[in-house]
Design a protein around this motif. Structure first.
Motif, short mmCIF file in Angstrom:
data_model
loop_
_atom_site.label_atom_id
_atom_site.label_comp_id
_atom_site.label_asym_id
_atom_site.label_seq_id
_atom_site.Cartn_x
_atom_site.Cartn_y
_atom_site.Cartn_z
N PRO A 15 56.78 37.05 -0.41
CA PRO A 15 56.82 35.88 -0.79
C PRO A 15 55.60 35.40 -1.43
O PRO A 15 54.40 34.95 -0.46
N CYS A 16 55.78 34.45 -2.52
CA CYS A 16 54.87 33.70 -2.80
C CYS A 16 54.62 32.57 -1.82
O CYS A 16 55.91 32.11 -0.76
N ARG A 17 53.23 31.98 -0.91
CA ARG A 17 53.78 31.54 0.22
C ARG A 17 54.10 30.01 -0.74
O ARG A 17 54.17 28.50 0.62
N LEU A 18 53.72 29.52 -1.67
CA LEU A 18 54.28 28.35 -1.84
C LEU A 18 55.42 27.69 -2.40
O LEU A 18 56.42 27.19 -1.59
N CYS A 19 56.06 29.28 -3.31
CA CYS A 19 57.63 28.16 -3.65
C CYS A 19 58.17 29.04 -3.27
O CYS A 19 59.69 29.02 -3.02
N GLY A 20 57.87 31.21 -2.50
CA GLY A 20 58.52 32.04 -1.72
C GLY A 20 59.14 33.13 -3.26
O GLY A 20 60.00 33.77 -2.72
N SER A 45 50.46 38.09 -6.74
CA SER A 45 50.69 36.26 -7.69
C SER A 45 52.01 36.64 -7.84
O SER A 45 52.25 37.43 -7.90
N CYS A 46 51.57 35.34 -8.19
CA CYS A 46 53.23 34.76 -8.41
C CYS A 46 53.83 35.05 -9.52
O CYS A 46 53.00 34.02 -10.35
N ALA A 47 54.79 35.35 -9.73
CA ALA A 47 54.93 35.55 -10.86
C ALA A 47 55.88 33.70 -11.60
O ALA A 47 56.27 33.68 -12.18
N ALA A 48 56.75 33.27 -10.39
CA ALA A 48 57.14 32.14 -11.05
C ALA A 48 56.10 30.83 -11.05
O ALA A 48 55.76 30.06 -11.98
N CYS A 49 55.28 30.64 -9.61
CA CYS A 49 54.07 29.62 -9.73
C CYS A 49 52.76 30.02 -10.15
O CYS A 49 51.95 29.24 -10.59
N GLY A 50 52.33 31.29 -9.99
CA GLY A 50 50.95 31.57 -10.82
C GLY A 50 50.18 31.45 -8.88
O GLY A 50 48.44 32.11 -9.38
N THR A 51 50.59 31.44 -7.98
CA THR A 51 50.23 30.84 -6.69
C THR A 51 49.54 32.12 -6.63
O THR A 51 50.65 33.39 -6.66
N LEU A 52 48.74 32.28 -5.74
CA LEU A 52 48.31 34.04 -4.82
C LEU A 52 47.96 34.05 -3.82
O LEU A 52 47.51 32.85 -2.65
ZN ZN Z 1 54.71 30.70 -6.10
#
Ligand code: ZN
Length: 305
Positions: A15-20, A45-52
């Motif tokens: 999961p994305c480390r920022l938004c899950g 890469s997060c599909a929702a927020c773009g965080t790597l």
């Molecule tokens: Zn995210």
């Protein structure tokens, strides 16, 4: 910690480390900056927020942090002199928060912290490294909390919380933002500098980009994603840029460092660093526009009551 990314299973399961949110594979990177191990690390890469997010977090992450090359400074003046970014960061701070209670997360040997104290701020620090904490406490005689969980260590209220290239190392950046929002005084600001995953350099260099710094960088968070996370806790963007003094230095290290890390031959590396400097000068007009710089600076403000 919940949602801890695991090195087992498909990268998409991380999961994305920022938004899950759900992620997809982005690139792989080796530890080109310090060569602690020859492993390859996957970023998703997060599909929702773009965080790597780093998918392969080593269980022994501490091993990847080499001891400071220069050793412990021998005085407060030496700590200030060593921090070549301290003066322009203080200038930035004074423009945003002219005075008050300041906490720095991850100050290392406290060069900036000491300069802020001399400028009249009421300063304190939260730092992971025991040696740095000892120096700040005994040599600088400033209050410091030793902790690997800054979100839990923030007490407040603070007029400014500053993090210079710290966010990308945190296990739970969202928890830190939530805690910072609660710990800020009304009108106070969270000011952060971090590598910019929307930079021209990452697009061109991918996993070879020096600011990926695998496996020490656990998450590379886009400016808009960080602003969005702050907004969830009532923080507003007061100011942001990818073209300040810090970004220009990051651009320089990004080109020269990424090229020089391709070799272990010091003579060749020197030539490549010079080549990187020429690339930086050539692309400078592009890197200065449209949030393409190698790092960003952002100030998130807690509204006054
Ligand atoms: Zn995210």
């Amino acid at each position: 910690m919940t949602n801890e990314p695991t090195r087992d299973g498909a990268a998409g399961a991380t999961p994305c480390r920022l938004c899950g949110g759900p992620t997809a594979p982005a690139f792989s990177a080796r530890d080109r900056n310090h060569r602690i191990s020859p492993e390859s690390f996957r970023y998703v890469s997060c599909a929702a927020c773009g965080t790597l997010t780093l998918a392969d977090v080593p269980a022994d992450l501490g091993r990847y942090y080499p001891a400071s090359y220069y050793g412990v400074p021998d005085s407060a003046d030496a700590a200030v002199a060593r921090d070549e970014n301290a003066a322009h960061r203080l200038e930035l701070l004074r423009g945003l928060v002219p005075q008050g209670r300041l906490v720095e997360i991850g100050p290392s040997y406290g060069g900036f912290l000491e300069l802020a104290r001399r400028a009249g701020y009421d300063v304190s620090a939260i730092e992971l490294d025991a040696g740095c904490c000892r120096f700040i406490s005994e040599q600088l005689r400033l209050p410091v909390t030793q902790s690997d969980d800054p979100a839990a260590a923030l007490t407040g209220p603070y007029d400014a919380i500053v993090m210079w290239h710290v966010l990308e190392h945190l296990a739970d950046p969202a928890a830190l933002i939530a805690s910072a929002a609660a710990a800020l005084a009304p009108g106070g600001m969270l000011i952060a500098i971090a590598p910019n995953p929307e930079s021209l350099q990452l697009k061109l260099l991918g996993g070879r980009w020096a600011h990926v710094d695998a496996p020490r960088h656990l998450a590379l968070i886009p400016l808009a994603a960080l602003a969005g996370e702050g907004a969830k806790h009532g923080l507003e963007v007061a100011w942001s840029t990818t073209a300040d003094e810090d970004a220009l230095r990051s651009n320089n290290f990004g080109w020269s460092g990424s090229l020089a890390a391709s070799t272990q031959n010091e003579t060749v590396a020197r030539g490549l660093r010079l080549g990187g400097e020429l690339v930086r000068i050539a692309v400078a007009p592009v890197e200065r526009r449209g949030q393409r710089g190698a790092s960003y600076t952002i100030a998130l403000r807690k509204p006054s009551r």
